[in-house]
Design a protein around this motif. Structure first.
Motif, PDB file in Angstrom:
ATOM      1  N   ASP A   1     -68.020 -29.360  67.932  1.00 18.48           N
ATOM      2  CA  ASP A   1     -67.570 -28.877  66.627  1.00 18.48           C
ATOM      3  C   ASP A   1     -66.886 -27.515  66.756  1.00 18.48           C
ATOM      4  O   ASP A   1     -65.895 -27.234  66.085  1.00 18.48           O
ATOM      5  CB  ASP A   1     -68.746 -28.753  65.649  1.00 18.48           C
ATOM      6  N   LEU A   2     -67.444 -26.696  67.637  1.00 16.00           N
ATOM      7  CA  LEU A   2     -66.884 -25.358  67.846  1.00 16.00           C
ATOM      8  C   LEU A   2     -65.512 -25.460  68.510  1.00 16.00           C
ATOM      9  O   LEU A   2     -64.581 -24.719  68.178  1.00 16.00           O
ATOM     10  CB  LEU A   2     -67.846 -24.550  68.727  1.00 16.00           C
ATOM     11  N   ALA A   3     -65.412 -26.402  69.428  1.00 17.16           N
ATOM     12  CA  ALA A   3     -64.124 -26.608  70.110  1.00 17.16           C
ATOM     13  C   ALA A   3     -63.061 -27.031  69.092  1.00 17.16           C
ATOM     14  O   ALA A   3     -61.918 -26.575  69.136  1.00 17.16           O
ATOM     15  CB  ALA A   3     -64.276 -27.658  71.200  1.00 17.16           C
ATOM     16  N   GLU A   4     -63.443 -27.887  68.144  1.00 17.06           N
ATOM     17  CA  GLU A   4     -62.468 -28.328  67.131  1.00 17.06           C
ATOM     18  C   GLU A   4     -62.119 -27.191  66.173  1.00 17.06           C
ATOM     19  O   GLU A   4     -60.985 -27.080  65.714  1.00 17.06           O
ATOM     20  CB  GLU A   4     -63.006 -29.530  66.348  1.00 17.06           C
ATOM     21  N   ARG A   5     -63.112 -26.334  65.897  1.00 18.57           N
ATOM     22  CA  ARG A   5     -62.857 -25.178  65.020  1.00 18.57           C
ATOM     23  C   ARG A   5     -61.733 -24.299  65.584  1.00 18.57           C
ATOM     24  O   ARG A   5     -60.953 -23.717  64.830  1.00 18.57           O
ATOM     25  CB  ARG A   5     -64.145 -24.359  64.870  1.00 18.57           C
ATOM     26  N   ALA A   6     -61.652 -24.242  66.904  1.00 15.99           N
ATOM     27  CA  ALA A   6     -60.601 -23.434  67.535  1.00 15.99           C
ATOM     28  C   ALA A   6     -59.208 -23.976  67.182  1.00 15.99           C
ATOM     29  O   ALA A   6     -58.215 -23.273  67.307  1.00 15.99           O
ATOM     30  CB  ALA A   6     -60.807 -23.412  69.047  1.00 15.99           C
ATOM     31  N   HIS A   7     -59.150 -25.238  66.750  1.00 13.79           N
ATOM     32  CA  HIS A   7     -57.857 -25.833  66.365  1.00 13.79           C
ATOM     33  C   HIS A   7     -57.677 -25.848  64.848  1.00 13.79           C
ATOM     34  O   HIS A   7     -56.963 -26.695  64.315  1.00 13.79           O
ATOM     35  CB  HIS A   7     -57.774 -27.269  66.889  1.00 13.79           C
ATOM     36  N   TRP A   8     -58.389 -24.956  64.175  1.00 14.98           N
ATOM     37  CA  TRP A   8     -58.404 -24.961  62.694  1.00 14.98           C
ATOM     38  C   TRP A   8     -57.005 -25.095  62.072  1.00 14.98           C
ATOM     39  O   TRP A   8     -56.754 -25.960  61.241  1.00 14.98           O
ATOM     40  CB  TRP A   8     -59.094 -23.692  62.185  1.00 14.98           C
ATOM     41  N   ASP A   9     -56.095 -24.219  62.518  1.00 14.52           N
ATOM     42  CA  ASP A   9     -54.770 -24.210  61.885  1.00 14.52           C
ATOM     43  C   ASP A   9     -54.020 -25.519  62.110  1.00 14.52           C
ATOM     44  O   ASP A   9     -53.348 -26.025  61.210  1.00 14.52           O
ATOM     45  CB  ASP A   9     -53.920 -23.036  62.397  1.00 14.52           C
ATOM     46  N   ALA A  10     -54.165 -26.054  63.313  1.00 13.81           N
ATOM     47  CA  ALA A  10     -53.497 -27.329  63.611  1.00 13.81           C
ATOM     48  C   ALA A  10     -54.065 -28.446  62.724  1.00 13.81           C
ATOM     49  O   ALA A  10     -53.325 -29.315  62.236  1.00 13.81           O
ATOM     50  CB  ALA A  10     -53.662 -27.679  65.078  1.00 13.81           C
ATOM     51  N   TYR A  11     -55.383 -28.407  62.498  1.00 15.62           N
ATOM     52  CA  TYR A  11     -55.990 -29.410  61.606  1.00 15.62           C
ATOM     53  C   TYR A  11     -55.491 -29.242  60.174  1.00 15.62           C
ATOM     54  O   TYR A  11     -55.170 -30.225  59.505  1.00 15.62           O
ATOM     55  CB  TYR A  11     -57.526 -29.316  61.630  1.00 15.62           C
ATOM     56  N   GLN A  12     -55.441 -27.994  59.693  1.00 13.45           N
ATOM     57  CA  GLN A  12     -54.977 -27.772  58.310  1.00 13.45           C
ATOM     58  C   GLN A  12     -53.566 -28.335  58.151  1.00 13.45           C
ATOM     59  O   GLN A  12     -53.240 -28.980  57.172  1.00 13.45           O
ATOM     60  CB  GLN A  12     -54.996 -26.279  57.948  1.00 13.45           C
ATOM     61  N   GLN A  13     -52.741 -28.080  59.178  1.00 13.58           N
ATOM     62  CA  GLN A  13     -51.359 -28.576  59.142  1.00 13.58           C
ATOM     63  C   GLN A  13     -51.338 -30.103  59.136  1.00 13.58           C
ATOM     64  O   GLN A  13     -50.615 -30.728  58.344  1.00 13.58           O
ATOM     65  CB  GLN A  13     -50.603 -28.036  60.361  1.00 13.58           C
ATOM     66  N   ALA A  14     -52.171 -30.698  59.991  1.00 10.51           N
ATOM     67  CA  ALA A  14     -52.202 -32.162  60.068  1.00 10.51           C
ATOM     68  C   ALA A  14     -52.692 -32.751  58.733  1.00 10.51           C
ATOM     69  O   ALA A  14     -52.178 -33.775  58.267  1.00 10.51           O
ATOM     70  CB  ALA A  14     -53.105 -32.615  61.216  1.00 10.51           C
ATOM     71  N   TYR A  15     -53.669 -32.102  58.118  1.00 12.94           N
ATOM     72  CA  TYR A  15     -54.155 -32.561  56.807  1.00 12.94           C
ATOM     73  C   TYR A  15     -53.051 -32.447  55.754  1.00 12.94           C
ATOM     74  O   TYR A  15     -52.836 -33.367  54.970  1.00 12.94           O
ATOM     75  CB  TYR A  15     -55.401 -31.768  56.371  1.00 12.94           C
ATOM     76  N   GLU A  16     -52.375 -31.299  55.756  1.00  9.87           N
ATOM     77  CA  GLU A  16     -51.297 -31.131  54.769  1.00  9.87           C
ATOM     78  C   GLU A  16     -50.247 -32.230  54.930  1.00  9.87           C
ATOM     79  O   GLU A  16     -49.836 -32.860  53.956  1.00  9.87           O
ATOM     80  CB  GLU A  16     -50.635 -29.752  54.927  1.00  9.87           C
ATOM     81  N   ASP A  17     -49.831 -32.461  56.164  1.00 14.82           N
ATOM     82  CA  ASP A  17     -48.806 -33.483  56.418  1.00 14.82           C
ATOM     83  C   ASP A  17     -49.285 -34.863  55.957  1.00 14.82           C
ATOM     84  O   ASP A  17     -48.557 -35.613  55.309  1.00 14.82           O
ATOM     85  CB  ASP A  17     -48.475 -33.564  57.919  1.00 14.82           C
ATOM     86  N   ALA A  18     -50.526 -35.197  56.317  1.00 21.14           N
ATOM     87  CA  ALA A  18     -51.047 -36.532  56.021  1.00 21.14           C
ATOM     88  C   ALA A  18     -51.228 -36.722  54.513  1.00 21.14           C
ATOM     89  O   ALA A  18     -50.854 -37.758  53.952  1.00 21.14           O
ATOM     90  CB  ALA A  18     -52.368 -36.763  56.743  1.00 21.14           C
TER      91      ALA A  18
END
Ligand code: ATP
Ligand code: MG
Length: 300
Positions: free
Chosen positions: A221-238
């Motif tokens: 979970d911590l490793a994924e948190r490091a990609h927070w901005d990339a996830y936010q972007q992917a969520y926005e796009d999707a």
């Protein structure tokens, strides 16, 4: 029920530009009118609304089952610790367990990767009369996979199918899939539980602080948190690409669990109400048989 205006604020208008920053993550900023209530008062009101909606949901599910034409698919997507599990537990606690099914989707297995990416979700769709809950869903295939495109390497996709339009094609696939479901009587209700990065940190720390929460913590979970901005972007796009008239996204605040649960329950009840469900009426010969049965029983 909550006010329409409040729900509208969290519904993603099809075709609109999505910026997650425009959606509040917690109560305080949630609504101009709500701000006049103290947080404690709002919490009390929300608890009442949730209680009513739980009861409504139980009745609505029974109607759904009796009517036997429609099914409901609830899709829950979120960053870790946003409260997907707790939301399912609290919103559906009053529903007949025979009428709802929860499926949690993890990393796909070798068998699943050997099929098209929608296969495993297709197999788990709710039957008519049922509510299916997807704890993570086919959206992972444009979220975690978009953030970590190397995941596609294990999928044995032909190289020539991994071109420039790959992600747009996947959004198309998802839109077509949901259109197909809609046309066949499945109502898809999609939630993004919108937790802030600061609140996620708090919840992770709590998991570390409390012995009985240790099991919930995972280093991944911590490793994924490091990609927070990339996830936010992917969520926005999707979310932007897949919010449609029949299956819009709801971006629900997740920093306060009571807000999340109250809103999710309210939206599901509203959406089921729009189906115009009815108890089946029997044809005259069947009614006559019922009368015969009554006569026999009364004569005993
Ligand atoms: P919890 O942590 O509350 O048990 P969870 O949904 O986070 O629930 P985990 O087992 O922690 O469950 O995580 C599941 C992982 O599987 C997530 O990191 C998710 O991104 C990943 N996953 C889900 N679907 C796919 C997919 N199609 N491809 C790759 N990874 C996926
Ligand atoms: Mg997890």
């Amino acid at each position: 029920m909550l006010r329409d205006k409040l729900i509208e604020r969290f519904t993603v208008v099809p075709g609109s530009k999505v910026r997650l920053k425009d959606f509040p993550t917690g109560f305080d900023e949630a609504d101009e009118d709500l701000r006049r209530l103290t947080k404690n008062k709002a919490k009390e009101v929300a608890a009442d609304v949730l209680e009513q909606n739980r009861a409504e949901l139980a009745t609505a599910q029974e109607m759904l089952y009796a009517d036997d034409r429609y099914s409901v698919l609830v899709v829950l997507q979120a960053m870790d610790a946003a409260g997907k599990d707790g939301t399912i537990k609290h919103v559906f606690s009053g529903v007949n367990p025979q009428g709802c099914q929860v499926f949690s989707f993890k990393k796909p297995s070798a068998e699943e990767l050997d099929h098209n990416f929608l296969w495993r979700y297709m197999k788990s769709l709710p039957e008519r009369g049922r509510i299916g809950i997807f704890n993570r869903s086919y959206y992972e295939d444009v979220l975690v996979v978009k953030v970590h495109p190397e995941l596609l390497d294990s999928g044995n996709l032909p190289d020539e199918r991994r071109g420039r339009k790959f992600w747009n094609d996947r959004y198309d696939d998802l839109n077509n899939f949901e259109k197909h479901l809609h046309r066949n009587g499945t109502t898809v209700i999609k939630f993004f539980l919108n937790v802030s990065k600061a609140q996620q940190r708090k919840r992770f720390l709590k998991r570390l602080d409390e012995d009985d929460k240790h099991w919930k913590f995972s280093a991944a979970d911590l490793a994924e948190r490091a990609h927070w901005d990339a996830y936010q972007q992917a969520y926005e796009d999707a979310i932007e690409a897949t919010s449609t008239e029949h299956s819009p996204w709801y971006v629900v605040p997740a920093d306060d669990k009571w807000v999340t649960r109250t809103m999710v329950a309210d939206i599901i009840v509203r959406r089921i109400h729009t189906l115009g469900l009815r108890y089946p009426t029997l044809p005259p010969d069947a009614l006559a048989k019922l009368e015969e049965a009554r006569a026999k029983l009364e004569a005993e």
